[in-house]
Design a protein around this motif. Sequence first.
Motif, short mmCIF file in Angstrom:
data_model
loop_
_atom_site.label_atom_id
_atom_site.label_comp_id
_atom_site.label_asym_id
_atom_site.label_seq_id
_atom_site.Cartn_x
_atom_site.Cartn_y
_atom_site.Cartn_z
N ASP A 5 35.33 76.49 -15.35
CA ASP A 5 35.15 77.81 -15.96
C ASP A 5 33.83 78.44 -15.58
O ASP A 5 33.43 79.44 -16.15
CB ASP A 5 35.20 77.68 -17.48
CG ASP A 5 36.58 77.31 -17.93
OD1 ASP A 5 36.72 76.82 -19.04
OD2 ASP A 5 37.54 77.49 -17.15
N ASP B 204 35.37 87.56 -6.76
CA ASP B 204 36.49 87.02 -7.52
C ASP B 204 37.58 86.52 -6.58
O ASP B 204 38.21 85.51 -6.83
CB ASP B 204 37.07 88.07 -8.45
CG ASP B 204 36.21 88.25 -9.68
OD1 ASP B 204 36.29 89.29 -10.30
OD2 ASP B 204 35.44 87.33 -9.98
N ALA C 6 35.76 77.35 -8.72
CA ALA C 6 36.96 76.71 -9.24
C ALA C 6 37.00 75.24 -8.94
O ALA C 6 37.65 74.47 -9.63
CB ALA C 6 38.20 77.39 -8.66
N THR D 107 46.05 77.93 -9.02
CA THR D 107 44.71 77.81 -9.58
C THR D 107 44.74 78.18 -11.05
O THR D 107 45.24 79.24 -11.41
CB THR D 107 43.73 78.74 -8.85
OG1 THR D 107 43.74 78.41 -7.46
CG2 THR D 107 42.33 78.57 -9.39
N GLN E 82 32.94 84.52 -18.07
CA GLN E 82 34.34 84.18 -18.27
C GLN E 82 35.07 85.32 -18.93
O GLN E 82 34.56 85.97 -19.83
CB GLN E 82 34.45 82.92 -19.14
CG GLN E 82 33.79 81.73 -18.48
CD GLN E 82 34.20 81.58 -17.04
OE1 GLN E 82 35.38 81.34 -16.75
NE2 GLN E 82 33.27 81.75 -16.12
N ASP F 287 43.62 79.65 -14.12
CA ASP F 287 42.72 80.74 -14.44
C ASP F 287 42.44 80.72 -15.94
O ASP F 287 43.33 80.99 -16.74
CB ASP F 287 43.37 82.06 -14.04
CG ASP F 287 42.45 83.25 -14.30
OD1 ASP F 287 41.34 83.02 -14.82
OD2 ASP F 287 42.85 84.37 -13.97
N ASP G 195 37.37 83.09 -5.42
CA ASP G 195 37.59 82.10 -6.45
C ASP G 195 36.52 81.03 -6.44
O ASP G 195 36.80 79.84 -6.41
CB ASP G 195 38.96 81.46 -6.26
CG ASP G 195 39.37 80.71 -7.52
OD1 ASP G 195 40.16 79.78 -7.39
OD2 ASP G 195 38.89 81.04 -8.60
N LYS H 112 31.83 83.14 -11.94
CA LYS H 112 31.94 83.46 -10.53
C LYS H 112 30.86 84.46 -10.14
O LYS H 112 30.14 84.29 -9.21
CB LYS H 112 33.33 84.04 -10.25
CG LYS H 112 34.42 83.05 -10.57
CD LYS H 112 35.77 83.71 -10.55
CE LYS H 112 36.84 82.70 -10.95
NZ LYS H 112 38.15 83.33 -11.05
#
Lengths: 541, 189
Positions: A258, A363, A369, A66, A100, A68, A366, A261
């Motif tokens: 981006d 987090d 994403a 993934t 972010q 990041d 994820d 989350k």
Amino acid sequence: MTHQREYQEEWLTAYLDGELDEEQLRIVRKRLEDDPAAGRTFEELKEVRRMIGTLQRWSGSDLKFTIDPAMAPRLEEPKPEVPEVAPVIEVTEARRGLGQRSRPSRPWRRWTTIFATAACLLIAAGFFWTRFNDLSSGYLSLNTSNRAVESRKADFATEHLAAPQSIAPPSEPLVETQTAFAANNNELPAQAESADLARSFAAGQEANNVLIQQAPSDPSRLLQRAQNPAPPQPQVSRKSMLRFNTESESQATKKIDDLPKTNEIALSDGKSTAVAADISVGASSLDATVQTQPGMPPLPALASAAPSPAPASAVAEKAGMSASGSAERAGMSMPGIAAAGPTPKMSGVRQERALAEIKENTDKVDVGAKLHLGVEKETLQLSLSVDYPVEVDVIRSRAWPEADVASTFQQVIRYLAVGELETINNATKPVAIEYLLALVTVDASSPAHAAKLEKRISQKQLLRISATKAGKNVADKQNTPVSMFATILFTNREQADTILAELGTSGEKSAPLTPLWIVPSGDSGRAAGAMAPVVLVLRKP
Amino acid sequence: MNEDQQAIDQVLSGNLAAFEVLVTRHQRRLLGLLAHACGSRDEAEDLAQEAFARAFNKLHLYAGQAQFYTWLCRIAMNLLASDRRRKRLENQSKREGFEAASNSVGLYANVEKELERTEMQQCVQAAIALLDEEKRTVLLMRDFDGLDYEAIAQVLEIPVGTVRSRLHRARLELKDILEHRIGRFEAQL
């Protein structure tokens, strides 16, 4: 002049690999013709190479890599010509501000440097001015739980910002708050009346917005603005909008991975506290709504210690207490569960822990994403409240692994189970899809219910998050579980109504804005002492 | 401009998703190499994951003088070496694995054609595991992964001549291991 080189055995290896130059090649070939031992060695080397070549290639699964953004490499330098108005800056700042961790880019860095320099000057000025004027009659804090938000809060572009209508004097002034205010407002705190701090803050946000939109090319312009601030414009709306424009739909799409989350922006005026992270994504903008909720207690001081939230394993045991606490807040009754008692108040320490845990676990899954724009987007918004609201965005794509969905909902249930959180329904995303999250315990005396539930799950009409079967019905030769505690995700209310009715329960819908929807068990189930299913309704407005 | 470089340029210009192209293109090759180099698929996955993550993070440092895979391989091998140092792993478990493989091969006594391919692979893998780290790495990079001497030298940061001599010794040693531990190998040769 060439040097006569002597034969070396390792040249056989290099000969095998085609790594010899002309002279070495000639020498080796001659050697192989003249020396049978060298020939044998060469054949052995060849065989070894062949055997290694037969080793199995990778037959496992691909990596689940993934990307990041926080780990993004340093990006290319920007073009020399930086436009006076730089929407890219807004996007970058906004995205960073919305959660972010890192997304460096050269225009961003350049402007960040400028803003940082100016902000430091303003903060320092604000700090000293604050000291001199002893402004202690009110405070307003902008608390962000995200480091990126923390570092970028002076750069937020704000179209509107809500402020509570009445503000009580705080017990003690917060210098940090005031300096932050000064940085945002581009005016000294003493210029604002304490009772109007919130409104001034809003105005400051607007002024800040102007700064960012116009993107001054040098710090002197920023300082000039600080010396001649825009007049405060009171805002009384309870909803505020943070809007971050992107250049284009393609830009929004490109950077969609981006998306934040978890994001919280906490506003406290000493009497009310609002935490908001309602972020919607349009074709060309990101919108974040800040919703102020007066009457909520302020962020408490981190004074008293308290036990940490219960472990996940305690979910099942504490589900009753959870429902009870939530039901009390919702002003509803819940047969069979109310005996668990009221929900205890959380200490500041505990709140902090809960917040940290929410962030940590969010987090992990994820979220965001794999988000896509348009009809493909599925948004599940969970608003969790401690003593003050804490909202957690969970954005789920269709491709989201079931296991991640499960873990997310287990986490939600976990917080509900410890009786410290409740849901509120304030989803505002236009494409939000209705979800129902249900805790269902199937009646021990009704194996038929369990069988029906299992059937639905097997038919993929329900997504079973977890299920614990307790014991066996001795009289049931088919070994049907006598009880089953299941957490279920329905995809729409009609489906839930149907299935819950099938399970022998009846729906009792609450008022539209009441988040907790409690479906008491049916007569048969109640008679048998079955626990009522608890359904949390998360629906679009 | 090759496809790797195009993807790198895209990433560095802000299109982070372009890195997936590099992952997709090189992951299986790297995973295979690492799996044999460290003897564990799980460990190989972890190392590859970390290697890609570091490559992503440090992509701006990629100078383009070597192939991207070579650069990636260097990161991975450094990670492997660090991991080895950290864990202080010796070949105890691998020796056990080799013994098991040898015994398995012995059941088919001198009848190579009856050997299943996977058993031969296990045997060779076990023998490779007995090599020291330096020889094993260079052997796998050349004979399994197909890197040329120059690339291996770049990955391991050693002279090409060292690659050649190390590789030669590795092949000879591997031949000896197979000969002595299996006994069948000599007849085959």
